[in-house]
Design an enzyme around this catalytic site. Sequence first.
Site, short mmCIF file in Angstrom:
data_model
loop_
_atom_site.label_atom_id
_atom_site.label_comp_id
_atom_site.label_asym_id
_atom_site.label_seq_id
_atom_site.Cartn_x
_atom_site.Cartn_y
_atom_site.Cartn_z
N GLU A 56 0.82 -1.21 0.00
CA GLU A 56 0.00 0.00 0.00
C GLU A 56 0.86 1.27 0.00
O GLU A 56 1.97 1.28 0.54
CB GLU A 56 -0.88 0.01 1.25
CG GLU A 56 -1.85 -1.13 1.28
CD GLU A 56 -2.43 -1.40 2.66
OE1 GLU A 56 -3.58 -1.87 2.71
OE2 GLU A 56 -1.76 -1.16 3.67
N LYS A 69 3.74 6.92 3.00
CA LYS A 69 4.34 5.68 3.53
C LYS A 69 4.12 4.56 2.53
O LYS A 69 3.04 4.46 1.94
CB LYS A 69 3.72 5.32 4.88
CG LYS A 69 4.26 3.99 5.44
CD LYS A 69 3.90 3.79 6.89
CE LYS A 69 2.57 3.13 7.08
NZ LYS A 69 2.34 2.75 8.49
N ASP A 228 -7.71 -5.11 8.85
CA ASP A 228 -7.27 -3.86 8.20
C ASP A 228 -7.12 -3.99 6.69
O ASP A 228 -6.36 -3.26 6.08
CB ASP A 228 -5.95 -3.38 8.83
CG ASP A 228 -4.81 -4.38 8.65
OD1 ASP A 228 -5.07 -5.50 8.18
OD2 ASP A 228 -3.66 -4.02 8.95
P1 NAD Z 1 2.45 -10.93 13.19
O1 NAD Z 1 2.27 -11.84 12.04
O2 NAD Z 1 3.81 -10.63 13.68
O3 NAD Z 1 1.60 -11.46 14.45
C1 NAD Z 1 0.25 -11.86 14.35
C2 NAD Z 1 -0.04 -12.89 15.43
O4 NAD Z 1 -1.43 -13.24 15.35
C3 NAD Z 1 0.75 -14.19 15.25
O5 NAD Z 1 1.55 -14.45 16.38
C4 NAD Z 1 -0.34 -15.25 15.04
O6 NAD Z 1 0.00 -16.51 15.61
C5 NAD Z 1 -1.52 -14.59 15.75
N1 NAD Z 1 -2.82 -15.15 15.36
C6 NAD Z 1 -3.30 -15.39 14.10
N2 NAD Z 1 -4.55 -15.90 14.17
C7 NAD Z 1 -4.87 -15.94 15.49
C8 NAD Z 1 -6.03 -16.37 16.20
N3 NAD Z 1 -7.10 -16.86 15.57
N4 NAD Z 1 -6.04 -16.27 17.55
C9 NAD Z 1 -4.95 -15.79 18.22
N5 NAD Z 1 -3.82 -15.39 17.60
C10 NAD Z 1 -3.78 -15.46 16.25
O7 NAD Z 1 1.69 -9.58 12.77
P2 NAD Z 1 1.86 -8.13 13.41
O8 NAD Z 1 2.91 -7.36 12.73
O9 NAD Z 1 1.86 -8.25 14.90
O10 NAD Z 1 0.48 -7.48 12.95
C11 NAD Z 1 -0.72 -7.89 13.55
C12 NAD Z 1 -1.88 -7.34 12.74
O11 NAD Z 1 -1.94 -5.92 12.88
C13 NAD Z 1 -1.77 -7.61 11.25
O12 NAD Z 1 -3.03 -8.05 10.79
C14 NAD Z 1 -1.41 -6.27 10.65
O13 NAD Z 1 -1.85 -6.13 9.32
C15 NAD Z 1 -2.16 -5.36 11.60
N6 NAD Z 1 -1.68 -3.97 11.66
C16 NAD Z 1 -2.60 -2.99 11.75
C17 NAD Z 1 -2.20 -1.68 11.85
C18 NAD Z 1 -3.22 -0.61 12.02
O14 NAD Z 1 -2.87 0.56 11.95
N7 NAD Z 1 -4.46 -0.94 12.30
C19 NAD Z 1 -0.84 -1.35 11.80
C20 NAD Z 1 0.10 -2.38 11.72
C21 NAD Z 1 -0.33 -3.70 11.65
#
Ligand code: NAD
Length: 349
Positions: A56, A69, A228
Site C-alpha cells: 500500500e 508511507k 485492516d
Molecule cells: P504478526 O504476524 O507478527 O503477528 C500476528 C499474530 O497473530 C501471530 O503471532 C499469530 O499466531 C496470531 N494469530 C493469528 N490468528 C490468530 C487467532 N485466531 N487467535 C490468536 N492469535 C492469532 O503480525 P503483526 O505485525 O503483529 O500485525 C498484527 C496485525 O496488525 C496484522 O493483521 C497487521 O496487518 C495489523 N496492523 C494494523 C495496523 C493498524 O494501523 N491498524 C498497523 C500495523 C499492523
Amino acid sequence: MTLFIDVNTLTNLISKVGLPNFMQQLLDYMQSDFKKWEQFDKSARTAAHSSEGVIELMPIADQQQYSFKYVNGHPNNPKNGYSTVMAFGAFADVASGYPLLLSELTLATAIRTAVTSVMAAKALAKPKVDVMAMIGSGAQSEFQAIAFHCLMGVNTLRIFDIDSKAMDKLELHLKQYPKLTVIRCKNAEHCCQDADIITTVTADKNFATILTADMVSPGVHINGVGGDCPGKTEISAELLTLGKIFVEHEPQTRVEGDIQQLPPEHPVNAIWQVIAGKIKGRDNLQQITIFDSVGFALEDFSTLRYLYDLATQFEIGERVELVPSLSNPKDLFGLINASGAINNASVCA
Ligand code: NAD
C-alpha cells in the site's frame, strides 16, 4: 540535503529519549494533527493485492508538509523470515517539494499504531482502566502492551495467541516492566475475562472471527487492530452492531476495516471529532465502544514530523543527496558531464 533515518538510527533516537517518552511525545504530535483534521488533503490508501498479501501507498498533505508511507501486509511472511508488516516513508516541504526526510517506518509503524490505539482509547474507554486483554502476540504486541501500560495505566495484561512461542517472546520482553502483570490465557474467551479493554492484533488474510459478542462485557472498549484489509477481519458482525463504532478515515475503513462486514449505511463516528471535542465518545459506562483501526496516513505524517524534529534536535541521522544539489538548477546534465559518465559520446554518431 535530505535527512536519512535507518533502523539503527531510529533505535538510537528512541534510546536517547526512552520508549515511554517517545510514545508520549508522538501522542502529543498525533493529537495536535488530528485536531487539525480538516486542514489535511486526505485520501484512502492505494492497495496492490496479491494472494499472499498487500502493498500500500499512503499519502497525505496540509499546506506546509507532505508525507507518504510504503507499507506491506503479508501474514505468511514470518514463515519465510520476513516481517508481516514492513514500511518506509518520506516527508517533504510543500512549498518547494523538497524531500526533507527519508525514514524507516517498520519499527515506527508498530509504535505509531500502538500510540494511535492509546489516543482512541483515551477518548473512548471508561475513565479508569486496569485490565487489557490482547489477542495476538506478534510483532505489534509489545508496543501495544507498553503503550497501554505507560500511557494509559493498564497494569494487568491478559494475553492469548495460537502460537505459544509468540506468547513466550511477549512474556519475556514484558518482564522488563515490573509493574505490569502478564496473565497467559488458554484461549481467546479466557483472555477476555474481566477486561476493560480488548485489543485484537492478529494476522490472517481471512474473514477470521477472533472476537464474538458472548466474549465481551458491557462497558468494554475494543481496540481492533488486525482487521485492516479487504477480506481480513477479527470482530464478528454481531458484536459490531452492539457497539458504538469509531473510525479513522471512513472511506478507507468501509473497505478495509471490520465494518466491511456491515451494510454501508451502518452509522460510524469519526475519531478525530472526539479528539477535537466536536462529538462525544462513549455515551455511558455500559456502552461497548469499538475503535475499528486500519491505520491512516495522518498517523504516519505525525510520526515523520516528530522523527524529523527529534533527529534534528539531537543531530542524529545521515544527510544524503537524495535529490541533486545544483549550483545551476537548470544544468542537471552537468552532473554526469562532470563525472565523466559520457566520455564515449562519439559512439552515438
Ligand atoms: P504478526 O504476524 O507478527 O503477528 C500476528 C499474530 O497473530 C501471530 O503471532 C499469530 O499466531 C496470531 N494469530 C493469528 N490468528 C490468530 C487467532 N485466531 N487467535 C490468536 N492469535 C492469532 O503480525 P503483526 O505485525 O503483529 O500485525 C498484527 C496485525 O496488525 C496484522 O493483521 C497487521 O496487518 C495489523 N496492523 C494494523 C495496523 C493498524 O494501523 N491498524 C498497523 C500495523 C499492523
